[in-house]
Design a protein around this motif. Structure first.
Motif, PDB file in Angstrom:
ATOM      1  N   HIS A 233       0.828  -1.211   0.000  1.00  0.00           N
ATOM      2  CA  HIS A 233       0.000   0.000   0.000  1.00  0.00           C
ATOM      3  C   HIS A 233       0.860   1.258   0.000  1.00  0.00           C
ATOM      4  N   PRO A 234       0.428   2.306  -0.714  1.00  0.00           N
ATOM      5  CA  PRO A 234       1.216   3.550  -0.797  1.00  0.00           C
ATOM      6  C   PRO A 234       1.467   4.244   0.534  1.00  0.00           C
ATOM      7  N   VAL A 235       0.699   3.906   1.593  1.00  0.00           N
ATOM      8  CA  VAL A 235       0.939   4.571   2.881  1.00  0.00           C
ATOM      9  C   VAL A 235       2.238   4.104   3.518  1.00  0.00           C
ATOM     10  N   LEU A 236       2.804   3.011   3.015  1.00  0.00           N
ATOM     11  CA  LEU A 236       4.027   2.453   3.596  1.00  0.00           C
ATOM     12  C   LEU A 236       5.257   2.942   2.842  1.00  0.00           C
ATOM     13  N   SER A 237       6.381   2.978   3.535  1.00  0.00           N
ATOM     14  CA  SER A 237       7.645   3.317   2.896  1.00  0.00           C
ATOM     15  C   SER A 237       8.072   2.163   1.991  1.00  0.00           C
TER      16      SER A 237
ATOM     17  N   ARG B 122       7.310  -1.854   2.593  1.00  0.00           N
ATOM     18  CA  ARG B 122       6.557  -2.675   1.642  1.00  0.00           C
ATOM     19  C   ARG B 122       7.306  -3.959   1.331  1.00  0.00           C
TER      20      ARG B 122
ATOM     21  N   ALA C  84       4.779  -1.153   9.885  1.00  0.00           N
ATOM     22  CA  ALA C  84       3.936  -1.282   8.695  1.00  0.00           C
ATOM     23  C   ALA C  84       2.531  -1.732   9.070  1.00  0.00           C
TER      24      ALA C  84
ATOM     25  N   THR D 289       0.756   1.102  10.766  1.00  0.00           N
ATOM     26  CA  THR D 289       0.398   2.146   9.810  1.00  0.00           C
ATOM     27  C   THR D 289      -0.834   1.751   9.011  1.00  0.00           C
ATOM     28  N   ILE D 290      -0.884   0.490   8.581  1.00  0.00           N
ATOM     29  CA  ILE D 290      -2.043   0.010   7.832  1.00  0.00           C
ATOM     30  C   ILE D 290      -3.302   0.076   8.687  1.00  0.00           C
TER      31      ILE D 290
ATOM     32  N   ALA E   2      -4.340   3.748   9.235  1.00  0.00           N
ATOM     33  CA  ALA E   2      -4.889   4.353   8.023  1.00  0.00           C
ATOM     34  C   ALA E   2      -6.222   3.741   7.622  1.00  0.00           C
TER      35      ALA E   2
ATOM     36  N   VAL F 287      -6.749   0.858   6.227  1.00  0.00           N
ATOM     37  CA  VAL F 287      -6.674   0.213   4.912  1.00  0.00           C
ATOM     38  C   VAL F 287      -7.547  -1.045   4.914  1.00  0.00           C
TER      39      VAL F 287
ATOM     40  N   ARG G 253      -2.632   1.008  -8.927  1.00  0.00           N
ATOM     41  CA  ARG G 253      -1.763   0.565  -7.836  1.00  0.00           C
ATOM     42  C   ARG G 253      -0.943  -0.667  -8.181  1.00  0.00           C
TER      43      ARG G 253
END
Length: 408
Positions: free
Chosen positions: A115-119, A123, A157, A160-161, A164, A166, A179
């Motif tokens: 997912h783009p929210v992760l560095s 990822r 990660a 963060t998911i 967010a 997700v 994506r």
């Protein structure tokens, strides 16, 4: 069944188990933790009594662990009651596991992990952990970073998911296509590190590269109509086909000019060409074009007999659809083989003047080789020594130093 058997089943089934648990609990972190607890229990139980259906045993045990955890979370009692009484959920998780079945759950898991929210680093680590089934220790060894660093990346990660929000679901078709490039980039990054390690004392990390290929094959099976998925798979297969000839018995890198092409993996070349044919049903993208370049090398009996004009044209096309200094540098190498080192040196000098790829050992490496071919030995030696000073891979550095010493 021993430890090796547990690890083998886990490597094959982990993505499906984690994906199913994530779909039904809505919590990737909980799903992964429950699956790991099931593996730990298997290491104790299976040597005493081997289950008839190992994958189903892991799925059922992981489900029980997930339910136990949810039950302990007072804030989620309502969800636990729903999960515990929903017969559809129970039957779905307890059903016979077909090891040959690949379903959309795994594809959803790939999109969540990438997912783009992760560095980018997160990822890669999360994909290898939850989709590839690798342990933190295996990932740390592969990328030569401390185990706590990998564990921290994975933990952050998952948090963060969760933060967010997700969702565990396949993105809508339009968003999925947008994506998909991110998923392919992660698999490409994993394979690239395996095929040419950025640092350390090994040129190749085959286990990393082959894990990327395994994931690319799964993605191609899940997305059979996406040409670039097949392009990436073709690129990986064709590149990996040269692994047996790329290093000597002592691990020393063997340059393309000196490789024994009889050692190239013919089966991998066949798989790569088949994947490239599927990618070629549409307009080739960046991965497909790189695969076409690799296929040109694979079909040539020698460096001299290689169709360098075709490779230059392919790099021209690649520079239009995915311009980058690395592409331009590789194009310069092909130009040198097709038209001579003088034209190629002009291309490299433009990169130097523009300050592109600063700090990379690749530019002085190529420039040094071109200068050597032009007979400018002192300048070539200086460039290769500078490249060695910038190279973090010990095997590559030793080759550069030997090449520089030969020019004294």
């Amino acid at each position: 069944m021993g430890t090796a058997d547990v690890e083998a089943v886990w490597r094959v089934e982990s993505a499906r188990i984690v994906a199913a648990l994530t779909r039904f609990t809505g919590d990737l972190g909980l799903a992964e933790d429950a699956a790991q607890e099931a593996v730990a229990e298997a290491l104790v139980s299976w040597p005493r009594a081997s289950p008839a259906n190992p994958a189903g045993w892991l799925m059922a045990t992981a489900r029980r662990r997930a339910i136990d955890t949810i039950r302990r979370r007072s804030a989620l009692r309502e969800r636990y009651a729903l999960l515990a009484t929903d017969t559809a959920v129970g039957s779905a998780l307890d059903e016979e596991v077909d090891p040959d079945r690949i379903d959309d759950d795994i594809l959803a898991l790939m999109f969540v992990s990438c997912h783009p929210v992760l560095s980018p680093e997160a990822r890669v680590a999360l994909t290898l952990r939850v989709v590839g089934g690798l342990s933190s220790e295996e990932i740390a060894r592969a990328f030569l970073v401390p185990v706590p660093t990998v564990q921290a990346r994975i933990t952050r990660a998952k948090k963060t998911i969760a933060a967010a929000g997700v969702p565990f679901e396949l993105p809508p078709s339009g968003e999925r296509r947008a994506r998909l490039g991110g998923v392919l980039h992660v698999l490409y990054a994993i394979f690239t590190e395996g095929s040419t390690a950025t640092w350390g004392d090994h040129l190749l990390r085959p286990d990393v590269a082959y894990e990327a290929i395994r994931l690319a094959r799964a993605l191609a099976a899940l997305q059979p109509d996406e040409a670039e998925v097949h392009g990436l798979l073709a690129l990986c297969e064709l590149t990996a086909a040269r692994f047996p000839a790329r290093v000597g018995p002592d691990g020393t890198p063997v340059l393309l000019d000196d490789q024994d092409r009889r050692r190239w993996d013919a089966a991998a070349i066949g798989r790569g060409l088949a994947a490239l044919a599927r990618a070629s049903t549409g307009r080739l993208g960046p991965y497909g074009l790189q695969a076409a370049i690799a296929a040109t090398h694979a079909s040539a009996p020698s460096v001299e007999a290689t169709d360098w004009t075709r490779i230059v044209r392919l790099y021209d096309a690649l520079s239009r659809v995915a311009p980058s200094p690395v592409v331009e540098l590789n194009r310069a190498v092909a130009v040198a083989m097709d038209s001579g080192p003088a034209r190629a040196l002009a291309i490299v000098d433009e990169l130097v003047t523009a300050g592109r790829l600063p700090g990379s050992h690749l530019v002085p490496t190529v420039r040094g080789e071109l200068l050597a071919r032009l007979g400018r030995r002192a300048e070539a030696r200086a460039e290769l020594e500078a490249a060695a000073g910038l190279c973090a891979n010990q095997r590559e550095r030793s080759v550069l130093l030997r090449r520089a010493a030969a020019l004294t």
